[in-house]
Scaffold this motif. Structure first.
Motif, mmCIF file in Angstrom:
data_model
loop_
_atom_site.group_PDB
_atom_site.id
_atom_site.type_symbol
_atom_site.label_atom_id
_atom_site.label_comp_id
_atom_site.label_asym_id
_atom_site.label_seq_id
_atom_site.Cartn_x
_atom_site.Cartn_y
_atom_site.Cartn_z
ATOM 1 N N ALA A 16 0.839 -1.198 0.000
ATOM 2 C CA ALA A 16 0.000 0.000 0.000
ATOM 3 C C ALA A 16 0.871 1.242 0.000
ATOM 4 O O ALA A 16 2.057 1.189 0.348
ATOM 5 N N GLY A 17 0.288 2.345 -0.402
ATOM 6 C CA GLY A 17 1.036 3.604 -0.410
ATOM 7 C C GLY A 17 0.149 4.752 -0.816
ATOM 8 O O GLY A 17 -1.050 4.576 -1.037
ATOM 9 N N TYR A 18 0.767 5.919 -0.863
ATOM 10 C CA TYR A 18 0.024 7.121 -1.256
ATOM 11 C C TYR A 18 0.692 7.747 -2.461
ATOM 12 O O TYR A 18 1.916 7.865 -2.481
ATOM 13 N N SER A 19 -0.086 8.168 -3.404
ATOM 14 C CA SER A 19 0.351 8.903 -4.596
ATOM 15 C C SER A 19 1.717 8.437 -5.118
ATOM 16 O O SER A 19 2.673 9.200 -5.203
ATOM 17 N N THR A 21 3.982 6.570 -3.868
ATOM 18 C CA THR A 21 5.028 6.155 -2.928
ATOM 19 C C THR A 21 4.549 4.930 -2.154
ATOM 20 O O THR A 21 3.475 4.954 -1.551
ATOM 21 N N VAL A 23 4.455 2.629 0.924
ATOM 22 C CA VAL A 23 4.738 2.783 2.353
ATOM 23 C C VAL A 23 4.867 1.415 3.021
ATOM 24 O O VAL A 23 5.701 1.215 3.892
ATOM 25 N N GLY A 46 5.313 3.317 8.718
ATOM 26 C CA GLY A 46 4.100 2.791 8.078
ATOM 27 C C GLY A 46 3.158 2.078 9.023
ATOM 28 O O GLY A 46 2.228 1.416 8.582
ATOM 29 N N THR A 49 -0.313 3.601 8.761
ATOM 30 C CA THR A 49 -0.885 3.200 7.473
ATOM 31 C C THR A 49 -1.414 1.778 7.556
ATOM 32 O O THR A 49 -2.516 1.476 7.095
ATOM 33 N N LYS A 52 -4.635 1.738 9.360
ATOM 34 C CA LYS A 52 -5.743 2.256 8.541
ATOM 35 C C LYS A 52 -6.167 1.245 7.474
ATOM 36 O O LYS A 52 -7.338 1.185 7.101
ATOM 37 N N HIS A 58 -8.252 2.775 4.415
ATOM 38 C CA HIS A 58 -7.523 2.890 3.145
ATOM 39 C C HIS A 58 -7.614 1.576 2.397
ATOM 40 O O HIS A 58 -7.706 0.526 3.001
ATOM 41 N N LYS A 59 -7.576 1.677 1.083
ATOM 42 C CA LYS A 59 -7.550 0.457 0.260
ATOM 43 C C LYS A 59 -6.096 0.147 -0.095
ATOM 44 O O LYS A 59 -5.348 1.057 -0.471
#
Lengths: 271, 390
Positions: A16-19, A21, A23, A46, A49, A52, A58-59
């Motif tokens: 998983a990560g954001y935009s 990146t 994590v 992380g 994360t 979450k 978060h997916k």
């Protein structure tokens, strides 16, 4: 705890990560029913994360998360609601509803999800507040309380429906040592007597030594798990120098460790 | 894959398939027997509670014997039920026996002491007497007045200091505020001003045409826009757009302890945050008002053009009536309005209390306070201008 007994949370190859990146990269672990499980790691490793992801805020990009055998990632509608009922979450800063008193905060899940008579809801909500030492403060607004008290009230609210799993984000951060120790005892008591599974996300060691049956440690660089097991074993036998350093820092002295370790071991035998 | 079927603890959500049963019967005179079978959890306790409540009220037993030997699980709600029985019997001077309770549940039940829960902890409505209400309201008004005077003094002093030492002002911040509060407001001010001039001219032209006096629409639009509606409308838009934004911005800063951070760094929040905003508003409001005046007059001209009058006759008719004193009087009013809107916005922002709804409250109070102040001040200006002959 090498044998897998009865996992209530099963995480498999989670990325998983954001935009763009990453994590959390290809993480797999499981949490057994009734155990106190801790997710450790430094800042930015992380762990929040991961929390979450497990609680469905978060997916993930890929991988599976099963809670009590049901897929958390793909669950929708009623199925998802049923899954959400299986756990309670204490957020790092409490996240109490500012327009309600403490009692109303704890009472809310009971009002929404049970058909208890109103005086019963009041009594049960009050008992939950009493468990976290806030019985006298039921008619105060969250804004009138200190940060630590808000956190304890948040635990009471998370416990309102006695979920099978309680997620605690930074349980002892911002609490005085006595309150912190009381909460540790509460966690042990609930885990032992009601078979509630605890997942604690933290970077503080003091509580971990007291209550955790098993931990995983996340690392910022590898974006994965660098250690898994009982804190004492990891402290003494880990091959990873970072893990040994993490566990051997001040505050985790032998005497403290020994004192609590005996209790933790005996509890495991009893469970 | 592990096997998920749990041998020792059934799923709490599947309690519907584990039927929970309560049996009540008088097992001896004055002794109520209660037998609970199955799971006593958040889902099932409601019904159990009601049945037990009814039976106990009906029979008023001296002793209650609860048989829990066939109760497989008991969570916090179930614990609440058993505790309620214990509490109730203790209060009534009766006895309670719980048979066959598993030690782990007994341990949890023992965490609660009935004597500490003597009163039913119902949520009590806070009733306040009439006299107390009046007293509290008076205190609140006095506190608000005090805060307002204090703020006026502080802001006034800071503004005077800023004018004496312009280098101290954070002009970069002020220009940024001027851009968001002023330049970005041009479209909405233009639209409202244009429509206001157009509508006013149109509404006036129809009856005036009957007397052949439609050219005097130019007088009406010119005077009312320049003297009254231009400054008033601009200030109201400013209160809705920027007064609210100032209150929300400063309120959020207060909640996030940014204001505290400024104070502990030795920086005066009034100088740092309020002066920049007030200066920006004071500079931008007359400019916006001028813009609104022009656009409003343009809107009025459309109506007269459509009635066959030339633009030059419209303009000549207007300048014969509207002079520079009218224009400057209007612009002066707008400066005062800008000062008040920005001031009240910042004050409400700094007065924000704790909680999610606090910023919303501050914003509402900033806008309402701003508009009330504008209208009151406009009334005062009308009287003063009348006596001054402006």
């Amino acid at each position: 705890m090498n044998q897998i007994q009865d996992p209530i949370i099963w995480v498999e190859n989670l990325t998983a990560g954001y935009s763009g990146t990453i994590v959390v990269d290809n993480v797999s672990f499981e949490v057994n029913r009734g155990e106190v499980f801790a997710i450790l790691g430094g800042s930015g490793s992380g762990k929040s994360t991961l929390l979450k992801l497990i609680i469905g805020l978060h997916k993930p990009l890929s991988g599976r998360i099963l809670i009590d055998g049901q897929d958390m990632v793909s669950a929708e509608g009623q199925e998802r609601l049923a899954l959400l009922r299986k756990f309670g979450v204490m957020y790092q800063r409490g996240a109490l509803f500012g327009s309600m008193t403490l009692l109303e905060n704890v009472r809310l899940p009971l009002e929404e999800f049970t058909d208890l008579p109103p005086p019963a809801m009041d009594l049960i909500a009050m008992m939950k507040l009493s468990l976290v030492g806030l019985k006298e403060f039921g008619d105060l607004m969250p804004a009138e309380l200190s940060g630590g008290m808000q956190k304890r009230a948040a635990i009471a609210r998370a416990m309102a429906l006695d979920p099978q799993i309680l997620f605690l984000d930074e349980l002892s951060a911002g609490l005085d040592p006595i309150t912190s120790a009381d909460l540790d005892q509460l966690v042990l008591s609930l885990a032992h007597n009601l078979n509630i599974t605890f997942v604690i996300v933290t970077h503080e060691l003091s509580s971990i030594y007291t209550i955790a049956d098993r931990i995983i440690m996340l690392d910022k660089q590898s974006k994965g798990i660098i250690a898994e097991g009982h804190p004492q074993d990891l402290r003494d036998h880990s091959e990873n120098t970072f893990v040994r350093r993490f566990f051997n820092r001040r505050g985790a002295s032998d005497s403290v460790f020994g004192e609590f370790d005996g209790e933790s071991q005996s509890r495991k035998k009893g469970a | 894959m592990p096997n998920y079927s749990s041998p020792h603890m059934p799923d709490s959500l599947s309690s519907s398939i584990h039927t929970t049963i309560i049996d009540t019967s008088m097992i001896a005179p004055g002794v109520l027997g209660v037998k609970i079978t199955g799971r006593l959890d958040a889902t099932s306790t409601g019904d159990i509670w009601r049945v037990a409540d009814r039976e106990i009220n009906r029979t008023s037993p001296q002793r209650i014997v609860v048989d829990t030997s066939e109760m497989v699980y008991c969570d916090g709600s179930g614990m609440g039920f058993l505790f309620e029985l214990r509490r109730r019997q203790q209060k009534a001077g009766g006895k309670l026996e719980i048979l066959g309770l598993q030690p782990k549940f007994q341990h949890l039940l023992d965490l609660f002491d009935p004597s500490e829960f003597e009163e039913t902890p119902a949520i009590k409505p806070k009733s306040v007497g009439f006299a107390e209400k009046i007293g509290r309201a008076t205190c609140q008004i006095c506190e608000h007045a005090y805060a307002l005077i204090e703020f006026l003094g502080e802001a006034g002093a800071a503004l005077v200091q800023a004018l004496l030492n312009p280098k101290q002002v954070r002009w970069k911040d002020a220009f940024l505020v001027a851009e968001t509060a002023g330049v970005n407001a041009l479209p909405v001010i233009g639209l409202v001003g244009f429509l206001m001039g157009l509508i006013m001219a149109f509404q006036a032209a129809i009856p005036m045409r009957q007397f052949g006096a439609e050219i005097y629409v130019a007088n009406l639009v010119g005077l009312s826009m320049v003297r009254e509606l231009g400054p008033l409308m601009t200030a109201v838009v400013l209160a809705g757009r920027s007064g609210s934004a100032f209150a929300a911005e400063l309120g959020t800063m207060k909640i996030n302890e940014e204001i505290d951070a400024l104070i502990t760094m030795g920086l005066d929040p009034v100088r740092f945050l309020v002066v920049t905003r007030v200066l920006a508003a004071v500079i931008m409001t007359p400019l916006l008002t001028l813009f609104a005046d022009l656009i409003g007059v343009m809107g009025g001209s459309i109506v007269l053009l459509s009635m066959g009058y030339s633009l030059s006759s419209y303009f000549n008719q207007m300048v014969s009536m509207v002079n520079y004193v009218d224009l400057l009087g209007g612009l002066f009013k707008s400066i005062v309005f800008g000062l008040m809107v920005a001031g009240i916005g910042c004050l409400r922002g700094l007065q924000t209390e704790i909680g999610a709804s606090a910023v919303g409250d501050s914003t509402t109070r900033a806008v309402v306070g701003g508009i009330v102040l504008i209208v009151v001040a406009d009334g005062i200006f009308s009287v003063v201008y009348y006596y001054l002959g402006i």
